[in-house]
Design an enzyme around this catalytic site. Structure first.
Site, PDB file in Angstrom:
ATOM      1  N   LYS A  92       0.833  -1.207   0.000  1.00 26.02           N
ATOM      2  CA  LYS A  92       0.000   0.000   0.000  1.00 26.02           C
ATOM      3  C   LYS A  92       0.869   1.259   0.000  1.00 26.02           C
ATOM      4  O   LYS A  92       0.676   2.170  -0.822  1.00 26.02           O
ATOM      5  CB  LYS A  92      -0.922   0.010   1.233  1.00 26.02           C
TER       6      LYS A  92
ATOM      7  N   ASP B  53      -6.379   0.736   0.933  1.00 25.56           N
ATOM      8  CA  ASP B  53      -6.442   1.065   2.358  1.00 25.56           C
ATOM      9  C   ASP B  53      -7.811   0.659   2.893  1.00 25.56           C
ATOM     10  O   ASP B  53      -8.599   0.004   2.199  1.00 25.56           O
ATOM     11  CB  ASP B  53      -6.149   2.558   2.590  1.00 25.56           C
TER      12      ASP B  53
END
Length: 360
Positions: free
Chosen positions: A230, A248
């Site tokens: 991420k 996320d």
């Protein structure tokens, strides 16, 4: 002599008469004949039972009908049997009965992809100003800020990093810092001891392995302390222009609500979403979905009544549907409040966030 035959006939007649008295019934018909007739009638069911058949079948049908009627009552909440189309139309037109809504067909893969891409296009109109909500001036600052954003808001990170980067502007500076001093500077972001170890570790790795520069490849970024896929995609997409999908918590929640995927693992979600959209859309898609999740489609109370894509959302109704009440749930610029960045990019329609207060 001549009277004997007469007497014999009389005696025979008496015997017949005596037998007749016991065998002849009403209307002069022999009881034996009646009995034999009744027996014969019983042996011919085709003639005598035919009139009784409808009544018998009606009686036999009653328990079956009552059993059918009892089945829905026996299972609480069971659906009523579907009526024929003709009966349903006539009853619906007469308004005399209410029928269950037929189950919708499962959405095909092609239909889902088309709907997903339409959502992306409409979000692009709503959030034409979507951008990374972390303040940064170079890849190093974005990398550090993204690591600090774990388990806190971008706003709190943006309020914390100005002092951090003023004191440690380069990887070499941060790698040589006193850990306790770094901890004190980033304390407002939470988990400050673990985060200090991560950002000082990645600063040392940049200094020792990459000449003090942030690498522009995924396989290199994920080797740095505290950096996962991420974080790597945030840096690649926004500092290097390399497309990537940022999965996320907001992104995960919304793509599942929109039924683009049923996966729960971030890597699997990333892979499935990557198959729906062209690579050129990955970075901006991530910003739009995250913007929508932070401002409108919240985790606990989605503002369904103020959502611009309700006509495309299969989960409409999970949140507040009343328009007035829903508008009160909107956050940041959508609700008239300051955004998360102290230094927002040009074109941002909201107000800049305030700096960190002295009390923290």
């Amino acid at each position: 002599m001549s009277n004997s035959p007469v007497r014999a006939q009389a005696k025979g007649a008496e015997r017949v008469s005596a037998e007749g008295n016991s065998a002849v019934g009403e209307h002069g018909v022999s009881k034996r004949v009646k009995a034999s007739n009744r027996k014969a009638e019983g042996s011919e069911p085709a003639k005598s039972a035919q009139p009784a058949r409808p009544a018998a079948s009606a009686r036999a049908a009653k328990p079956a009908a009552s059993a059918r009627a009892a089945k829905p009552a026996a299972s609480a909440g069971a659906a009523k049997p579907a009526a024929s189309d003709k009966a349903a139309r006539s009853a619906a037109s007469a308004g005399s009965a209410t029928f269950a809504k037929p189950a919708a067909k499962p959405e095909s893969r092609l239909a889902m992809v088309r709907r997903a891409r339409k959502i992306n296009r409409e979000l692009a109109e709503v959030f034409s100003y979507a951008h990374p909500e972390l303040d940064f001036r170079n890849p190093f600052e974005l990398l550090v800020a993204t690591v600090l954003s774990a388990q806190t808001t971008d706003l709190r990170v943006n309020q914390t990093t100005p002092a951090l980067f003023a004191k440690y502007p380069t990887p070499e500076d941060l790698a040589a810092a006193v850990p306790e001093e770094v901890e004190e500077l980033i304390r407002p972001t939470g988990f400050f001891r673990a985060k200090t170890k991560s950002i000082m570790g990645l600063a040392a790795a940049l200094r020792d392995d990459f000449g003090g520069e942030v690498p522009g490849r995924l396989e290199d970024l994920v080797k740095l302390p505290g950096v996962g896929r991420k974080t790597a995609f945030v840096v690649l997409g926004n500092a290097f222009g390399v497309p990537g999908i940022t999965v996320d918590t907001h992104f995960m929640r919304l793509v599942r609500r929109w039924r683009w995927t049923e996966q729960e693992d971030p890597v699997k979600i990333e892979a499935e979403i990557a198959e729906i959209f062209p690579k050129s859309e990955w970075t901006m898609l991530s910003h739009r979905v995250i913007f929508h999740g932070r401002r409108i489609c919240h985790a606990r109370k989605p503002a369904c009544g103020a959502c611009p894509i309700t006509h495309l959302c299969p989960s409409y109704g999970e949140g507040e549907t009343d328009p007035e009440k829903a508008r009160k749930l909107l956050k940041y610029e959508m609700g008239g409040f300051p955004g998360q960045r102290l230094d927002p990019p040009p074109g941002y329609p909201g107000r800049p966030a305030p700096p960190l207060s002295p009390s923290g």
